[in-house]
Design an enzyme around this catalytic site. Structure first.
Site, PDB file in Angstrom:
ATOM      1  N   MET A  51       0.963  -1.503   0.191  1.00 59.00           N
ATOM      2  CA  MET A  51       0.043  -0.298   0.018  1.00 59.00           C
ATOM      3  C   MET A  51       1.073   0.874  -0.216  1.00 59.00           C
ATOM      4  O   MET A  51       1.020   1.779   0.981  1.00 59.00           O
ATOM      5  CB  MET A  51      -0.944   0.035   1.039  1.00 59.00           C
ATOM      6  CG  MET A  51      -1.538  -1.489   1.295  1.00 59.00           C
ATOM      7  SD  MET A  51      -2.423  -1.623   2.848  1.00 59.00           S
ATOM      8  CE  MET A  51      -1.328  -2.165   4.045  1.00 59.00           C
ATOM      9  N   GLN A  53     -10.531   3.730   0.730  1.00 62.19           N
ATOM     10  CA  GLN A  53     -10.252   4.402   1.344  1.00 62.19           C
ATOM     11  C   GLN A  53     -11.637   5.984   0.871  1.00 62.19           C
ATOM     12  O   GLN A  53     -11.797   6.689   1.452  1.00 62.19           O
ATOM     13  CB  GLN A  53      -8.965   4.790   1.531  1.00 62.19           C
ATOM     14  CG  GLN A  53      -7.477   3.822   1.519  1.00 62.19           C
ATOM     15  CD  GLN A  53      -6.533   4.390   1.310  1.00 62.19           C
ATOM     16  OE1 GLN A  53      -5.915   4.811   0.107  1.00 62.19           O
ATOM     17  NE2 GLN A  53      -5.689   3.695   2.211  1.00 62.19           N
ATOM     18  N   THR A  71       2.385   1.896   6.640  1.00 63.01           N
ATOM     19  CA  THR A  71       1.584   2.882   5.518  1.00 63.01           C
ATOM     20  C   THR A  71       1.024   3.866   6.285  1.00 63.01           C
ATOM     21  O   THR A  71       0.626   3.076   7.313  1.00 63.01           O
ATOM     22  CB  THR A  71       0.303   2.610   4.133  1.00 63.01           C
ATOM     23  OG1 THR A  71      -0.601   3.537   4.371  1.00 63.01           O
ATOM     24  CG2 THR A  71      -0.339   1.609   5.088  1.00 63.01           C
ATOM     25  N   ASN A  72       1.238   5.315   6.151  1.00 62.73           N
ATOM     26  CA  ASN A  72       1.050   5.759   7.351  1.00 62.73           C
ATOM     27  C   ASN A  72      -0.951   5.765   7.702  1.00 62.73           C
ATOM     28  O   ASN A  72      -1.524   6.409   8.193  1.00 62.73           O
ATOM     29  CB  ASN A  72       1.292   7.670   7.173  1.00 62.73           C
ATOM     30  CG  ASN A  72       2.414   7.819   7.640  1.00 62.73           C
ATOM     31  OD1 ASN A  72       3.363   7.988   7.929  1.00 62.73           O
ATOM     32  ND2 ASN A  72       3.816   7.253   6.384  1.00 62.73           N
ATOM     33  N   THR A  73      -1.627   6.431   5.768  1.00 58.73           N
ATOM     34  CA  THR A  73      -2.738   6.632   6.640  1.00 58.73           C
ATOM     35  C   THR A  73      -4.325   5.422   6.422  1.00 58.73           C
ATOM     36  O   THR A  73      -4.522   5.911   7.750  1.00 58.73           O
ATOM     37  CB  THR A  73      -3.540   6.744   4.804  1.00 58.73           C
ATOM     38  OG1 THR A  73      -2.622   7.750   3.823  1.00 58.73           O
ATOM     39  CG2 THR A  73      -4.652   5.839   4.443  1.00 58.73           C
ATOM     40  N   CYS A  86       4.287   9.759   4.002  1.00 55.38           N
ATOM     41  CA  CYS A  86       3.426   9.210   3.569  1.00 55.38           C
ATOM     42  C   CYS A  86       4.317   8.239   3.178  1.00 55.38           C
ATOM     43  O   CYS A  86       5.472   9.067   3.366  1.00 55.38           O
ATOM     44  CB  CYS A  86       3.122   9.221   2.303  1.00 55.38           C
ATOM     45  SG  CYS A  86       2.089   8.532   0.790  1.00 55.38           S
ATOM     46  N   THR A  87       4.463   7.044   3.017  1.00 52.76           N
ATOM     47  CA  THR A  87       5.631   6.175   2.982  1.00 52.76           C
ATOM     48  C   THR A  87       6.058   6.374   0.979  1.00 52.76           C
ATOM     49  O   THR A  87       7.143   5.846   1.457  1.00 52.76           O
ATOM     50  CB  THR A  87       5.133   4.544   3.109  1.00 52.76           C
ATOM     51  OG1 THR A  87       4.384   4.031   2.158  1.00 52.76           O
ATOM     52  CG2 THR A  87       5.003   4.227   4.293  1.00 52.76           C
ATOM     53  N   GLU A  88       5.530   7.132   0.477  1.00 52.20           N
ATOM     54  CA  GLU A  88       6.177   6.546  -0.872  1.00 52.20           C
ATOM     55  C   GLU A  88       6.692   8.521  -0.598  1.00 52.20           C
ATOM     56  O   GLU A  88       7.946   8.193  -1.623  1.00 52.20           O
ATOM     57  CB  GLU A  88       4.991   6.944  -2.039  1.00 52.20           C
ATOM     58  CG  GLU A  88       4.073   5.290  -1.985  1.00 52.20           C
ATOM     59  CD  GLU A  88       3.392   5.412  -1.201  1.00 52.20           C
ATOM     60  OE1 GLU A  88       3.483   3.661  -0.766  1.00 52.20           O
ATOM     61  OE2 GLU A  88       2.885   6.322  -0.612  1.00 52.20           O
TER      62      GLU A  88
END
Length: 232
Positions: free
Chosen positions: A10, A52, A83-85, A196-198
């Protein structure tokens, strides 16, 4: 060495970073041929992303809870949600586990406080920037959290989903993020949380006038500390 369980996919772009960072850190600590004991349950992001954006967080929670249970059943001694979200449903995940759940906000807050930073700018998906599931945990640790204005939040969110999650890295998007950081700095931010991990795929320390707190790197470091704190 304890076994780390990763809930990934994710997106898989950032999950690959978790795998790289965790193994690099274990190698750095234990020696050139050492690597992490870990399990990854990599989800199909499509159904999660749809949940989401349609507000079906209950469905997203079910998907992640199932993944967490599978990791624990497979021998994971902690669970790391990559993932943060989706930390919006962290409580539901933690409730079904008998092993520790390593929350992404905790090492991030710790790093900020250790650096003497009290006011941070938060970049992430619209869910992360606008809702309290991550912000409040940071505030509870003693941080003041600033988020971009509406237009900037929309730009940050769009770039994450349309570009970073599908492996697109562009100079124009980096420049747009730099504009957002500049605005946060002018409002008093002392550091920027890449929430956000990206985002760490796009922004490196040299791209920002403020220190960057990369949640992916900090979360990976916390996982390694957990894995090795009883010895190798």
């Amino acid at each position: 060495m304890r076994t780390i369980g990763l809930i990934g996919g994710m997106s898989w772009e950032s999950s690959a970073e978790y795998y790289r960072l965790i193994n690099q850190q274990v190698r750095d600590r234990l020696g050139p041929l050492r690597s992490a004991r870990l399990l990854m349950y990599s989800l199909d992001f499509g159904p999660v992303e749809q949940a989401q954006h349609t507000g079906r967080w209950d469905l997203a929670a079910q998907i992640l809870v199932d993944a967490a249970r599978r990791l624990e059943a497979g021998g994971a001694e902690c669970v790391v949600l990559c993932t943060n979200t989706m930390h919006k449903v962290a409580d539901q995940i933690q409730a079904v586990l008998s092993v520790p759940f390593l929350h992404i906000a905790d090492p991030t807050a710790e790093a900020a406080l250790e650096a003497g930073t009290l006011s941070v700018g938060l970049l992430g998906t619209a869910f992360t920037m606008e809702q309290d599931f991550l912000k409040q945990r940071l505030v509870d640790r003693g941080l003041k959290v600033l988020v971009p204005d509406t237009v900037d939040r929309q730009a940050v969110h769009r770039i994450i989903y349309d570009e970073l999650c599908v492996g697109v890295i562009s100079d124009s998007s980096r420049q747009r993020y730099q504009q957002v950081i500049q605005a946060l700095m002018e409002r008093g931010a002392q550091a920027i949380i890449l929430g956000c991990t990206e985002i760490g795929l796009l922004l490196k320390p040299e791209h920002s006038p403020l220190p960057l707190l990369d949640t992916t790197e900090l979360h990976a470091r916390a996982a390694v500390a957990f894995a090795l704190d009883r010895g190798a």
